[in-house]
Scaffold this active site. Sequence first.
Site, PDB file in Angstrom:
ATOM      1  N   ASP A  77      40.573  34.565  36.823  1.00  0.00           N
ATOM      2  CA  ASP A  77      39.385  35.132  37.469  1.00  0.00           C
ATOM      3  C   ASP A  77      38.586  35.937  36.453  1.00  0.00           C
ATOM      4  O   ASP A  77      39.133  36.465  35.471  1.00  0.00           O
ATOM      5  CB  ASP A  77      39.754  35.985  38.680  1.00  0.00           C
ATOM      6  CG  ASP A  77      40.585  37.212  38.331  1.00  0.00           C
ATOM      7  OD1 ASP A  77      41.530  37.078  37.533  1.00  0.00           O
ATOM      8  OD2 ASP A  77      40.286  38.303  38.851  1.00  0.00           O
ATOM      9  N   GLU A 141      42.993  39.597  39.009  1.00  0.00           N
ATOM     10  CA  GLU A 141      43.179  40.695  38.053  1.00  0.00           C
ATOM     11  C   GLU A 141      41.925  41.547  37.948  1.00  0.00           C
ATOM     12  O   GLU A 141      42.010  42.772  37.807  1.00  0.00           O
ATOM     13  CB  GLU A 141      43.561  40.137  36.684  1.00  0.00           C
ATOM     14  CG  GLU A 141      44.178  41.164  35.734  1.00  0.00           C
ATOM     15  CD  GLU A 141      43.153  41.970  34.933  1.00  0.00           C
ATOM     16  OE1 GLU A 141      43.536  42.998  34.331  1.00  0.00           O
ATOM     17  OE2 GLU A 141      41.970  41.577  34.903  1.00  0.00           O
TER      18      GLU A 141
END
Length: 382
Positions: A77, A141
């Site tokens: 991500d 994250e």
Amino acid sequence: MIDNAPADPIPIAQALIRCPSVTPVEGGALTVLEDLLRPMGFTCTRLRFGPPDAAVENLFARLGDGPPHFCYAGHTDVVPPGERGWDDSPFSGLVRNGLLYGRGACDMKGGIAAFLAGLADFLRANPHPRGSISLLITGDEEGPSIDGTAKVLEWMQANGQIPDMALVGEPTSKVTLGDTLKIGRRGSMTARITLHGTQGHSAYPQKADNPIHRLIRVLHRLTTEPLDAGSEWFEPSTLQVTGFDVGNAASNVIPGEARAMISIRFNDLHTSADIAARIQAALDAEDARADLAISVSGESFLTRNDAFVEGLQRAIHRATGRDARLDTGGGTSDARFIADYCPVAELGAVGATMHQVNEHAPVAELRDLASLYRAVLEELLP
């Protein structure tokens, strides 16, 4: 990919960058990884956590089942690219003048690509490696970090998949590749104080209880005395007031409450519980009627496993010729979750442009990082 020598991380990084995986959207990035890992012999498991309308996709992949078990952890991500300022599409993956451009080139799709390339070269030379290798790749994250690594680790523990050691591929090098190896991180927490008083007219303060004055005294107690002077591996802990608000538009009214927000980064001399008790003691000393809300994003940790750390240092020196500085600085990473389960360290590229417009990574550096990650596997799984 294993049939090509040497494996090149650039096409892999380009494929990942072209997946618009802004947290919590998977964007196809984990599918790219599965398509590369399965032909290498990895068993891939998709793990989905969180509410149905905003669930996070994660990937756990493992090759082999014996010890020692080495795990590489990372995230696909990325943060939003922003609305303007990019020379090209933030998801283009273009290479220009020796630089790979795109959101995630630096943090950390480039790093994941380098690990896969280094892994491919390692498996070509060692088709039946000792022990086992796994990857823990999250899509959460850069976001709340609730339904990502922490949840995957719970699943791994329940299914007998906890590794003996883990390496997080965050871009932790400072100036040149391999100059820094992170073996710990400070803890991070936020305290929100709502201090209650009694509203009244500013001309008649004896009929009111001014919460601002009391809160100022509380904050004075907390900010005038240092938390510590640092420890062997950590810099001094810090406590910073990051918000102060009363929501009062009238100059002649003593408000009924005042609010403050405090950010604390603490070393291994403290736990979050210690810091919370310190804040509560300051409130009690001022007889404050207050609500205290504490949120902890991670405790401090330090990896003291000499064999693991020394193996990483040997790999860095062999691949780069540098003696890495052991470091615990910076913010937080998903290593804070892994530290509760096994020894963990962080090693990756130079993070010069992460989260910036026109984020990029040098092509040569990513290829060198792939060689470094291969050396890590050779040292830890000889």
